[in-house]
Write an enzyme that holds these catalytic residues in place. Structure first.
Site, PDB file in Angstrom:
ATOM      1  N   TYR A 152      -8.318 -26.633   8.012  1.00 40.83           N
ATOM      2  CA  TYR A 152      -8.041 -27.772   8.890  1.00 40.83           C
ATOM      3  C   TYR A 152      -8.763 -29.045   8.456  1.00 40.83           C
ATOM      4  CZ  TYR A 152      -5.333 -25.635  12.751  1.00 40.83           C
ATOM      5  OH  TYR A 152      -4.352 -25.072  13.543  1.00 40.83           O
TER       6      TYR A 152
ATOM      7  N   ASN B  18      -2.689 -23.290  21.814  1.00 41.11           N
ATOM      8  CA  ASN B  18      -1.240 -23.527  21.855  1.00 41.11           C
ATOM      9  C   ASN B  18      -0.449 -22.518  21.017  1.00 41.11           C
ATOM     10  OD1 ASN B  18      -1.907 -24.481  19.363  1.00 41.11           O
ATOM     11  ND2 ASN B  18      -1.290 -26.596  19.718  1.00 41.11           N
TER      12      ASN B  18
ATOM     13  N   GLU C 225      -0.579 -24.713   2.147  1.00 49.00           N
ATOM     14  CA  GLU C 225      -1.021 -23.744   3.165  1.00 49.00           C
ATOM     15  C   GLU C 225      -0.601 -22.326   2.786  1.00 49.00           C
ATOM     16  OE1 GLU C 225      -1.045 -26.920   6.908  1.00 49.00           O
ATOM     17  OE2 GLU C 225       0.275 -25.185   7.004  1.00 49.00           O
TER      18      GLU C 225
HETATM   19  N1  UDP Z   1      -5.836 -29.952  18.843  1.00 50.69           N
HETATM   20  C1  UDP Z   1      -6.760 -29.982  19.879  1.00 50.69           C
HETATM   21  N2  UDP Z   1      -6.913 -31.155  20.573  1.00 50.69           N
HETATM   22  C2  UDP Z   1      -6.195 -32.272  20.308  1.00 50.69           C
HETATM   23  C3  UDP Z   1      -5.251 -32.236  19.260  1.00 50.69           C
HETATM   24  C4  UDP Z   1      -5.106 -31.051  18.553  1.00 50.69           C
HETATM   25  O1  UDP Z   1      -7.422 -28.985  20.147  1.00 50.69           O
HETATM   26  O2  UDP Z   1      -6.370 -33.287  20.993  1.00 50.69           O
HETATM   27  C5  UDP Z   1      -5.660 -28.716  18.081  1.00 50.69           C
HETATM   28  C6  UDP Z   1      -4.380 -27.980  18.442  1.00 50.69           C
HETATM   29  O3  UDP Z   1      -4.643 -26.600  18.470  1.00 50.69           O
HETATM   30  C7  UDP Z   1      -3.460 -28.325  17.299  1.00 50.69           C
HETATM   31  C8  UDP Z   1      -4.435 -28.434  16.121  1.00 50.69           C
HETATM   32  O4  UDP Z   1      -5.600 -29.013  16.691  1.00 50.69           O
HETATM   33  O5  UDP Z   1      -2.462 -27.336  17.125  1.00 50.69           O
HETATM   34  C9  UDP Z   1      -3.982 -29.283  14.963  1.00 50.69           C
HETATM   35  O6  UDP Z   1      -3.597 -30.561  15.458  1.00 50.69           O
HETATM   36  P1  UDP Z   1      -2.255 -31.251  14.981  1.00 50.69           P
HETATM   37  O7  UDP Z   1      -2.281 -32.647  15.466  1.00 50.69           O
HETATM   38  O8  UDP Z   1      -2.071 -31.021  13.519  1.00 50.69           O
HETATM   39  O9  UDP Z   1      -1.129 -30.471  15.827  1.00 50.69           O
HETATM   40  P2  UDP Z   1      -0.004 -29.442  15.372  1.00 50.69           P
HETATM   41  O10 UDP Z   1       0.425 -29.816  13.977  1.00 50.69           O
HETATM   42  O11 UDP Z   1      -0.611 -28.063  15.445  1.00 50.69           O
HETATM   43  O12 UDP Z   1       1.103 -29.611  16.376  1.00 50.69           O
END
Ligand code: UDP
Ligand code: MG
Length: 136
Positions: free
Chosen positions: A52, A115, A129
């Site tokens: 990440y 999520n 990835e």
């Molecule tokens: N996340 C979080 N708080 C936030 C935004 C993201 O905990 O305010 C976490 C969430 O689990 C998310 C992950 O960080 O799936 C990666 O963020 P991203 O913006 O890449 O979202 P995704 O691609 O998973 O939709």
């Protein structure tokens, strides 16, 4: 134009813990995304931090890395037409509250952090990835 692509999907600890893996896998299969590889693993916090690292400046980074390494996850290679974007559509918005009806996050997500699922967000990121979890 539609191209056959591969993307990386991760069933996150909250969903593995609640035994939702088969239900989530069935959503992919039903929607013509083939599960080419699948393995249940647990990663270290350092590995999560590497995975990440694009989020390293974000306030939620530390908790995110702790969370992804907190229990078993299922990492999968999905393959199908427009798999990268199509998988993002099946997943739904990052925050389950905002996710569309019948998406994985709407059905199973608990909160923005728990999520239930990860999916690559671009073809380049998908390649990296996949390499991260499935070294050939
Ligand atoms: N996340 C979080 N708080 C936030 C935004 C993201 O905990 O305010 C976490 C969430 O689990 C998310 C992950 O960080 O799936 C990666 O963020 P991203 O913006 O890449 O979202 P995704 O691609 O998973 O939709
Ligand atoms: Mg993302």
């Amino acid at each position: 134009m539609s191209e056959v692509e591969q993307t990386l999907s991760i069933i996150k600890p909250d969903a593995v813990e609640r035994n939702l893996s088969d239900k989530i896998k069935n959503i992919f299969i039903k929607n013509n995304l083939k599960i080419k590889e699948s393995k249940k693993i647990q990663i270290t916090k350092d590995e999560a931090a590497e995975f990440y690292k694009v989020h390293q400046s974000k306030p939620f980074y530390n908790d995110l890395c702790s969370y992804l390494s907190s229990g078993p996850i299922i990492v999968m290679i999905l393959e199908g037409k427009n798999a990268v974007l199509f998988n993002r559509k099946l997943m739904g918005a990052t925050n389950p509250i905002n996710a569309e009806k019948n998406t994985i996050r709407k059905l199973y997500g608990i909160s923005i952090d728990k999520n239930s699922i990860h999916g690559s967000d671009s073809i380049d990121n998908a390649k990296n990835e996949i390499k991260f979890f499935f070294k050939t």
